[in-house]
Design a protein around this motif. Sequence first.
Motif, mmCIF file in Angstrom:
data_model
loop_
_atom_site.group_PDB
_atom_site.id
_atom_site.type_symbol
_atom_site.label_atom_id
_atom_site.label_comp_id
_atom_site.label_asym_id
_atom_site.label_seq_id
_atom_site.Cartn_x
_atom_site.Cartn_y
_atom_site.Cartn_z
ATOM 1 N N THR A 36 0.835 -1.201 0.000
ATOM 2 C CA THR A 36 0.000 0.000 0.000
ATOM 3 C C THR A 36 0.867 1.247 0.000
ATOM 4 O OG1 THR A 36 -1.747 -1.162 1.209
ATOM 5 C CG2 THR A 36 -1.790 1.242 1.253
ATOM 6 N N ALA A 37 1.947 1.215 0.786
ATOM 7 C CA ALA A 37 2.852 2.364 0.844
ATOM 8 C C ALA A 37 3.491 2.623 -0.514
ATOM 9 C CB ALA A 37 3.927 2.129 1.904
ATOM 10 N N VAL A 38 3.914 1.556 -1.185
ATOM 11 C CA VAL A 38 4.548 1.700 -2.498
ATOM 12 C C VAL A 38 3.566 2.278 -3.520
ATOM 13 C CG1 VAL A 38 5.481 0.377 -4.438
ATOM 14 C CG2 VAL A 38 6.317 -0.054 -2.126
ATOM 15 N N GLY A 39 2.305 1.938 -3.383
ATOM 16 C CA GLY A 39 1.304 2.442 -4.314
ATOM 17 C C GLY A 39 0.628 3.728 -3.882
ATOM 18 N N SER A 40 1.133 4.357 -2.835
ATOM 19 C CA SER A 40 0.477 5.529 -2.260
ATOM 20 C C SER A 40 0.706 6.812 -3.044
ATOM 21 C CB SER A 40 0.975 5.750 -0.830
ATOM 22 O OG SER A 40 2.360 6.096 -0.834
ATOM 23 N N GLY A 41 1.715 6.819 -3.899
ATOM 24 C CA GLY A 41 2.076 8.042 -4.604
ATOM 25 C C GLY A 41 3.262 8.758 -3.999
ATOM 26 N N ALA A 42 3.765 8.281 -2.863
ATOM 27 C CA ALA A 42 4.964 8.873 -2.271
ATOM 28 C C ALA A 42 6.159 8.618 -3.181
ATOM 29 C CB ALA A 42 5.228 8.276 -0.889
ATOM 30 N N GLU A 43 7.073 9.595 -3.238
ATOM 31 C CA GLU A 43 8.265 9.405 -4.064
ATOM 32 C C GLU A 43 9.314 8.553 -3.366
ATOM 33 O OE1 GLU A 43 6.585 13.230 -5.881
ATOM 34 O OE2 GLU A 43 6.916 12.577 -3.829
ATOM 35 N N VAL A 44 9.293 8.563 -2.032
ATOM 36 C CA VAL A 44 10.204 7.724 -1.246
ATOM 37 C C VAL A 44 9.379 7.004 -0.188
ATOM 38 C CG1 VAL A 44 12.254 7.630 0.227
ATOM 39 C CG2 VAL A 44 12.121 9.353 -1.582
ATOM 40 N N VAL A 45 9.491 5.687 -0.142
ATOM 41 C CA VAL A 45 8.838 4.875 0.895
ATOM 42 C C VAL A 45 9.915 4.383 1.842
ATOM 43 C CG1 VAL A 45 7.593 2.741 1.368
ATOM 44 C CG2 VAL A 45 6.898 4.201 -0.548
ATOM 45 N N LEU A 46 9.751 4.716 3.114
ATOM 46 C CA LEU A 46 10.757 4.393 4.126
ATOM 47 C C LEU A 46 10.197 3.356 5.085
ATOM 48 C CD1 LEU A 46 13.586 5.162 5.208
ATOM 49 C CD2 LEU A 46 12.458 6.898 6.617
ATOM 50 N N LEU A 47 10.757 2.148 5.040
ATOM 51 C CA LEU A 47 10.351 1.073 5.944
ATOM 52 C C LEU A 47 11.199 1.166 7.205
ATOM 53 C CD1 LEU A 47 10.009 -1.862 3.361
ATOM 54 C CD2 LEU A 47 8.308 -0.146 4.041
ATOM 55 N N ASP A 48 10.527 1.181 8.353
ATOM 56 C CA ASP A 48 11.203 1.482 9.619
ATOM 57 C C ASP A 48 11.488 0.227 10.435
ATOM 58 O OD1 ASP A 48 12.232 2.960 11.781
ATOM 59 O OD2 ASP A 48 10.275 2.917 12.771
ATOM 60 N N LEU A 49 12.753 0.050 10.803
ATOM 61 C CA LEU A 49 13.149 -1.039 11.698
ATOM 62 C C LEU A 49 13.441 -0.543 13.112
ATOM 63 C CD1 LEU A 49 15.603 -3.036 9.384
ATOM 64 C CD2 LEU A 49 13.246 -3.627 9.995
ATOM 65 N N GLU A 50 13.334 0.773 13.318
ATOM 66 C CA GLU A 50 13.767 1.327 14.599
ATOM 67 C C GLU A 50 12.602 1.579 15.556
ATOM 68 O OE1 GLU A 50 16.151 5.004 16.638
ATOM 69 O OE2 GLU A 50 14.783 5.285 14.968
ATOM 70 N N ASP A 51 12.194 2.832 15.730
ATOM 71 C CA ASP A 51 11.274 3.195 16.808
ATOM 72 C C ASP A 51 9.921 2.504 16.748
ATOM 73 O OD1 ASP A 51 13.099 4.791 18.045
ATOM 74 O OD2 ASP A 51 12.272 6.698 17.339
ATOM 75 N N SER A 52 9.418 2.209 15.549
ATOM 76 C CA SER A 52 8.078 1.629 15.437
ATOM 77 C C SER A 52 8.054 0.125 15.671
ATOM 78 C CB SER A 52 7.492 1.935 14.055
ATOM 79 O OG SER A 52 8.237 1.277 13.043
#
Length: 309
Positions: A36-52
Amino acid sequence: MQSPLDRANSAPPVPARPSGPTWLVTPGIAPARFGTAVGSGAEVVLLDLEDSVPAGSKADARAAVLAFADARTRRSGGPLLGVRINAVGGAEGLRDLAAMDEGRRWPDLVVVPKVESGREIEAVVQALRGAQAPPKVWALIESPRGVVGLPGIVHTPGLAGVLFGAADYAAAAGCRLTSRAMWYPRAQLVTEAAAAGILAVDSPFFSLDDHDGLRRDALEAVELGFTGKVAVHPRQLSVIAQAFAPSPRELEAARAVLDAASSAANSGAAITAADGVMVGPPLVEAALAVVRRAGHRPAVTTTSVTKAS
């Protein structure tokens, strides 16, 4: 004597954006949201391994994120894919880097959190040298020590850009998470990044239902000189994109400046005027930046005007 236009051309080059102003961060523990994030229209999708990601779920999140990154490398098009690893001063950050190296599963960019010196960036750049196409390395500045250390951080070889983490900064500084409280660190971040010729991306706005507040915050980021802003939900992306796009009035004024500069170049002049305002190198550079933000390719540059002088 060096002309004002010559001095303008001796300034550090303006860095190009990675792909656009909209970044979307998604928890690494929620693989169902990755597509969903990749198809959201964002130019950069950042997958988080840290705080979340809770401490007990780091391994599962790491496996899910790197598997997704591996699958994405076989495709073309779409947004850039980034991964925010854990702090490299801890075991989880080292495990993140080791897993990327072992599986040869590289995202387009790696965001290093809690950066307070160039040493953290040097360690990550060194760790990623085994990649056939090493990811771009970004530093997340989210503490007063990080802001104070910016002069040494931004000039670290291999650093592509910096991001601001307002929530952690406010907690560390003991200040409120308000626009006025963030003016100083945000301005410092943009200033140091510009001096080093790298990009600066602004912190998320955390109130999901306050679109007016998000719009004000994003417009302020544009005024300060940020090249992008992080969203924490897809519905924030359109507001951010609109804020970073120049208004019709801005675009019209920029084109008038560039037209005046072109006319001056053709007539052999270095300085001219547009709508009663003197047009010199700083205004030409500002107009070029506005036109680039709109996605156009201007026909005039400060170099062409300089040659005419």
